[in-house]
Design an enzyme around this catalytic site. Sequence first.
Site, PDB file in Angstrom:
ATOM      1  N   MET A 181      79.222  -1.861  39.551  1.00 39.15           N
ATOM      2  CA  MET A 181      79.560  -1.495  38.177  1.00 39.15           C
ATOM      3  C   MET A 181      80.956  -2.013  37.820  1.00 39.15           C
ATOM      4  O   MET A 181      81.548  -1.592  36.823  1.00 39.15           O
ATOM      5  CB  MET A 181      79.486   0.024  37.988  1.00 39.15           C
ATOM      6  CG  MET A 181      78.064   0.555  38.203  1.00 39.15           C
ATOM      7  SD  MET A 181      77.728   2.089  37.328  1.00 39.15           S
ATOM      8  CE  MET A 181      78.987   3.154  37.998  1.00 39.15           C
ATOM      9  N   HIS A 239      84.050  -3.183  47.463  1.00 41.18           N
ATOM     10  CA  HIS A 239      83.119  -4.176  46.911  1.00 41.18           C
ATOM     11  C   HIS A 239      83.292  -5.517  47.629  1.00 41.18           C
ATOM     12  O   HIS A 239      82.310  -6.206  47.933  1.00 41.18           O
ATOM     13  CB  HIS A 239      83.388  -4.382  45.418  1.00 41.18           C
ATOM     14  CG  HIS A 239      83.160  -3.169  44.555  1.00 41.18           C
ATOM     15  ND1 HIS A 239      84.183  -2.540  43.888  1.00 41.18           N
ATOM     16  CD2 HIS A 239      82.031  -2.483  44.247  1.00 41.18           C
ATOM     17  CE1 HIS A 239      83.689  -1.519  43.190  1.00 41.18           C
ATOM     18  NE2 HIS A 239      82.394  -1.449  43.396  1.00 41.18           N
ATOM     19  N   GLN A 245      72.294   5.655  34.326  1.00 42.48           N
ATOM     20  CA  GLN A 245      72.599   6.483  35.493  1.00 42.48           C
ATOM     21  C   GLN A 245      73.717   7.486  35.220  1.00 42.48           C
ATOM     22  O   GLN A 245      74.132   8.205  36.125  1.00 42.48           O
ATOM     23  CB  GLN A 245      72.911   5.617  36.712  1.00 42.48           C
ATOM     24  CG  GLN A 245      74.237   4.886  36.671  1.00 42.48           C
ATOM     25  CD  GLN A 245      74.351   3.906  37.827  1.00 42.48           C
ATOM     26  OE1 GLN A 245      73.664   2.889  37.893  1.00 42.48           O
ATOM     27  NE2 GLN A 245      75.224   4.215  38.779  1.00 42.48           N
ATOM     28  N   ASP A 280      78.300   5.615  49.229  1.00 45.92           N
ATOM     29  CA  ASP A 280      77.259   6.255  48.428  1.00 45.92           C
ATOM     30  C   ASP A 280      76.016   6.376  49.308  1.00 45.92           C
ATOM     31  O   ASP A 280      75.006   5.700  49.092  1.00 45.92           O
ATOM     32  CB  ASP A 280      76.992   5.433  47.168  1.00 45.92           C
ATOM     33  CG  ASP A 280      78.241   5.308  46.309  1.00 45.92           C
ATOM     34  OD1 ASP A 280      78.521   6.214  45.539  1.00 45.92           O
ATOM     35  OD2 ASP A 280      78.984   4.304  46.463  1.00 45.92           O
ATOM     36  N   VAL A 299      84.993   1.588  52.991  1.00 42.74           N
ATOM     37  CA  VAL A 299      86.355   1.053  53.062  1.00 42.74           C
ATOM     38  C   VAL A 299      87.285   2.101  52.457  1.00 42.74           C
ATOM     39  O   VAL A 299      87.003   2.646  51.389  1.00 42.74           O
ATOM     40  CB  VAL A 299      86.466  -0.289  52.314  1.00 42.74           C
ATOM     41  CG1 VAL A 299      87.900  -0.797  52.318  1.00 42.74           C
ATOM     42  CG2 VAL A 299      85.523  -1.312  52.943  1.00 42.74           C
TER      43      VAL A 299
HETATM   44  P1  AMP Z   1      79.890   0.894  42.275  1.00 38.27           P
HETATM   45  O1  AMP Z   1      80.527  -0.272  41.609  1.00 38.27           O
HETATM   46  O2  AMP Z   1      80.825   2.053  42.465  1.00 38.27           O
HETATM   47  O3  AMP Z   1      78.561   1.271  41.669  1.00 38.27           O
HETATM   48  O4  AMP Z   1      79.550   0.427  43.745  1.00 38.27           O
HETATM   49  C1  AMP Z   1      78.860  -0.758  44.007  1.00 38.27           C
HETATM   50  C2  AMP Z   1      78.560  -0.835  45.484  1.00 38.27           C
HETATM   51  O5  AMP Z   1      79.787  -0.779  46.215  1.00 38.27           O
HETATM   52  C3  AMP Z   1      77.705   0.328  45.989  1.00 38.27           C
HETATM   53  O6  AMP Z   1      76.780  -0.153  46.960  1.00 38.27           O
HETATM   54  C4  AMP Z   1      78.721   1.235  46.621  1.00 38.27           C
HETATM   55  O7  AMP Z   1      78.206   2.055  47.645  1.00 38.27           O
HETATM   56  C5  AMP Z   1      79.697   0.225  47.199  1.00 38.27           C
HETATM   57  N1  AMP Z   1      81.011   0.839  47.423  1.00 38.27           N
HETATM   58  C6  AMP Z   1      81.763   1.535  46.522  1.00 38.27           C
HETATM   59  N2  AMP Z   1      82.889   1.983  47.094  1.00 38.27           N
HETATM   60  C7  AMP Z   1      82.850   1.570  48.393  1.00 38.27           C
HETATM   61  C8  AMP Z   1      83.732   1.725  49.513  1.00 38.27           C
HETATM   62  N3  AMP Z   1      84.884   2.405  49.427  1.00 38.27           N
HETATM   63  N4  AMP Z   1      83.373   1.164  50.691  1.00 38.27           N
HETATM   64  C9  AMP Z   1      82.207   0.479  50.795  1.00 38.27           C
HETATM   65  N5  AMP Z   1      81.345   0.299  49.784  1.00 38.27           N
HETATM   66  C10 AMP Z   1      81.649   0.837  48.597  1.00 38.27           C
END
Ligand code: AMP
Length: 295
Positions: free
Chosen positions: A43, A50, A74, A163, A189
């Site tokens: 997102m 990411h 969502q 997540d 991370v």
């Molecule tokens: P989001 O942009 O928050 O929807 O996340 C996109 C992807 O990045 C999803 O698969 C998340 O689980 C992953 N993600 C978000 N934060 C982290 C993090 N701190 N460490 C690893 N993966 C992450």
Amino acid sequence: VNAERPVRGTTLAMRTTGSIGEMQALSMAARRAGRRIGLVPTMGYLHAGHAALMREARARCDLLVVSLFVNPTQFGPGEDFARYPRDLDRDSRVCEAEHVDVLFCPEAADMYAPGSSVWVEETALSAELCGRYRPGHFRGVTTVVAKLFHIVGPDVATFGQKDAQQAQVIRRMVRDLNFPIEVVICPTVREADGLAMSSRNAYLSDAERRRAASLYRSLCRAQELYAAGIRSAATIVAAVRDVIGDGTLPVDIEYVEVVACSTLKPVEDIREPALLALAVRVGKTRLIDNAVLGA
Ligand code: AMP
């Protein structure tokens, strides 16, 4: 352009497109050329978490696609859709640095035709944990990820353990709907003080940011107890709640649960690896984190 590129991860210019048709054409050309496609759905407001997903996918594919879409379906009413942080220029630079080939950033009006009436819904895992507090959330996630899978047609897609429930729900969707896609789940991370990286951390004031570090401390405490032989979920949950609650700035614990990794159903005694998952509101910001006990 990039679709014909024979070498993995070389630095040709990244293609940015908001067009679903162009994305499909790029993917089709790549597939016809025998190239493996990797997808990292996001997102946006990208951070090192990411970037780690991009690196993992980069190593497993020839054409690396990152999608950037703040998916309205969502978010529930009253959630943070309108104020979710957005910065396409900054995100483009992050993607370029990770040798992304295509940055796909569609508009909501193109992703969801007026009167869209088809949903993809996972009905078991989605009902647990965050599902109880965010009705409709996972239906929005599975629907948009299914659409992205159809548009991009990846061979491999990476998701974050941060997540954890989302990752399991996606795995289930891929299994049950026979998507020919390898789902890779990457470790969380964290910031130097352990706070899981999240685009939503940008909402935190300085005081809230310091307070948010207690989430990771609570997970570490749980790991210590587990390592000391404690197997009672109730004992571990109580200790986690104590650590999170310990601070002058009040926080609102939504849930702390120990659940089976495969079903996400609560467990009382930890006999096999279990997921300790939590959601906490720090000020107006809802944060989630988790750890696997007995991994
Ligand atoms: P989001 O942009 O928050 O929807 O996340 C996109 C992807 O990045 C999803 O698969 C998340 O689980 C992953 N993600 C978000 N934060 C982290 C993090 N701190 N460490 C690893 N993966 C992450």
